[in-house]
Design an enzyme around this catalytic site. Structure first.
Site, PDB file in Angstrom:
ATOM      1  N   ARG A  77       0.934  -1.061  -0.129  1.00 45.34           N
ATOM      2  CA  ARG A  77       0.001  -0.142   0.018  1.00 45.34           C
ATOM      3  C   ARG A  77       0.853   1.136  -0.062  1.00 45.34           C
ATOM      4  O   ARG A  77       0.520   2.119  -0.562  1.00 45.34           O
ATOM      5  CB  ARG A  77      -0.912   0.013   1.177  1.00 45.34           C
ATOM      6  CG  ARG A  77      -2.145  -1.095   1.281  1.00 45.34           C
ATOM      7  CD  ARG A  77      -3.208  -0.807   0.209  1.00 45.34           C
ATOM      8  NE  ARG A  77      -4.298  -1.830   0.371  1.00 45.34           N
ATOM      9  CZ  ARG A  77      -5.217  -1.606   1.003  1.00 45.34           C
ATOM     10  NH1 ARG A  77      -5.414  -0.702   2.035  1.00 45.34           N
ATOM     11  NH2 ARG A  77      -6.181  -2.429   1.149  1.00 45.34           N
TER      12      ARG A  77
ATOM     13  N   ASP B 147     -16.114   9.252   5.382  1.00 43.97           N
ATOM     14  CA  ASP B 147     -14.663   8.171   5.298  1.00 43.97           C
ATOM     15  C   ASP B 147     -13.654   8.963   5.926  1.00 43.97           C
ATOM     16  O   ASP B 147     -13.653  10.169   6.003  1.00 43.97           O
ATOM     17  CB  ASP B 147     -14.339   7.860   3.899  1.00 43.97           C
ATOM     18  CG  ASP B 147     -13.671   6.598   3.871  1.00 43.97           C
ATOM     19  OD1 ASP B 147     -14.051   5.562   3.761  1.00 43.97           O
ATOM     20  OD2 ASP B 147     -12.427   6.354   4.171  1.00 43.97           O
TER      21      ASP B 147
END
Lengths: 127, 338
Positions: free
Chosen positions: B34, B141
């Site tokens: 990531r 989010d």
């Protein structure tokens, strides 16, 4: 689970059939709408028909219309698999009686996701 | 190439501090995969050197980028199906049966990622509630980048092909090149806001329904309890909480009771904003006293013939396309004849 793959392209038929077989389907093939309709009317019992749009003799939309009019074929699920990508074409196909619509080109994952949506992924594959 | 232990420890601690998310040993690969794009963007060939570079200073932008890269969730339209069936078949009827009906419905989609969940909620409610109900969906989010994408409401063919019935696609989206854009009327119902679940909801309370799916699984026990506590204070008394299939409030928080639905993890708040008590008596001992009766699963269009018993109907599809007939195009697009 049995599927009939209808497409005038031999390559396309093989691609679709291979993905379906990988999911546990038994497959058969037809080159155009008329050939598919004949097979279905002769009692070739299938759960799913994947239908190309543009084919000689009888196109996919016409095939969908015929299948939908036939009470004996009521249980058959119809999925268009076609390069026709216009929104209006999708609406036409759904209105004619197709249950789902997949635009070419597509990945195996997308085809599987469509089958999942239709509840047509064999159980052992849904874990 | 593997991540240096000190780098992993630092990243795990950072994500724990900032997002409350636990990264156990063994997740080194996740961290590396990531963070590699971020490292490369910053001119580093390795994640190790990139992380060591930001560690000393901890500039907010760097920290946010790292946390965001590690907390983005996989999502798809109508993911798992059953929560949306429960929303339409169980939750909306229960809310509507309250005194005063349902003139306004507020829904919070927490950890909404790229927006598929809130738009799926909006599509579900487009069928489930009538025009007398005004729908507001707040979608939050931690990650600003996914929120920006979500607010645009543009999805690739690959994304729409995953989970979105074609009938829903043509009804609620319009073509945008080879992508699809959520129609304006649906987009207007959803407000996207950045929010950290460890902080109090800044956007007012009074939610009738909160979707908090596949989020609690990332947290340790105290954080789970803290998050549930904050969610509870954002709800109307008797509001509904929808969790991921593998999640529960049981053993974490007494403020909820499980609601019997055909499939899915749905809970009802026994209290709500300002600690008011639910008009419904708490701790109902039997399902019979709950306002929701378990509804039978919508029959699959494909099981009526008995020819294909070895399939499970997709809840998402079954919810909207209850028959095998083409009438599933329940709202034909204008100008199209059947």
């Amino acid at each position: 689970m049995r599927a009939l793959v209808v497409d005038d392209s031999r390559t396309m038929r093989r691609i679709v059939a291979k993905i379906l077989e990988g999911l546990g389907y038994e497959t058969s093939q037809a080159e155009n709408g008329q050939e598919a309709l004949d097979a279905l009317q002769q009692g070739d019992a299938v759960d799913l028909v994947t239908v190309d749009w543009n084919m000689p003799v009888m196109d996919g939309l016409e095939l969908v219309g015929h299948v939908r009019k036939n009470r004996d074929l009521r249980s058959v699920t119809l999925m268009m698999v076609t390069t026709e990508a216009e929104q209006s074409q999708i609406v036409r196909a759904l209105a004619a009686g197709a249950h789902e619509y997949l635009i070419k080109p597509f990945t195996a994952e997308e085809l599987r996701a469509k089958l999942d949506l239709l509840g047509l992924v064999p159980l052992e594959e849904t874990a | 190439m593997s991540l240096a232990p000190d780098v992993f420890t630092y990243v795990a601690d950072l994500v724990q501090r900032r997002a409350g998310i636990q990264l156990d040993t063994g997740k080194e690969y996740l961290v590396e995969s990531r963070l590699l794009p971020l490292a490369q963007e910053a001119g580093h060939a390795r994640v190790d050197t990139y992380v060591r570079g930001i560690r000393g200073i901890e500039r907010p932008a760097d920290v946010q980028a790292v946390v965001e890269a590690l907390t983005t969730n996989e999502t798809s339209f109508f993911r798992d199906g059953s929560p949306f069936t429960a929303l339409a078949d169980d939750i909306v009827p229960a809310l509507r049966s309250r005194p005063g009906g349902l003139p306004r419905m507020r829904v919070w989609s927490a950890a909404c990622s790229t927006g598929q969940e809130p738009y799926s909620i909006a599509m579900t409610l487009a069928d489930a509630v009538g025009p007398e109900t005004s729908v507001e969906i707040v979608a939050t989010d931690l990650n600003q980048a996914v929120l920006d994408r979500a607010a645009q409401g543009v999805y690739s063919r690959l994304e729409t092909n995953r989970g979105l019935p074609s009938a829903m696609l043509v009804r609620h989206f319009e073509a945008d090149g080879t992508s699809w854009r959520v129609r304006e009327d649906l987009r207007r119902q959803v407000t996207f806001l950045r929010h950290n679940l460890l902080e109090s909801p800044p956007f007012g309370g009074g939610f009738d329904v909160v979707f908090l799916r596949n989020v609690l699984i990332y947290f340790d026990l105290p954080v789970k309890q803290a998050v549930l506590d904050r969610v509870l204070t954002a709800m109307r008394p008797g509001g509904y909480l929808v969790l991921g299939a593998a999640e529960t409030t049981i053993g974490l928080d007494d403020g909820w009771e499980r609601v019997p639905v055909a499939r899915g993890a749905v809970y009802r708040a026994l209290t709500g904003a300002a600690g008011t008590t639910s008009p419904v008596r708490p701790f109902l001992p039997t399902p019979a006293r709950a306002p929701l009766v378990p509804t039978p699963t919508v029959p699959s269009p494909f099981t009526t013939t008995g020819t294909v018993p070895a399939v499970v109907p997709s809840a998402a599809h079954a919810a909207f396309l209850p028959t095998a007939r083409p009438s599933h195009l329940s709202a034909p697009v204008r100008g199209e004849s059947r």
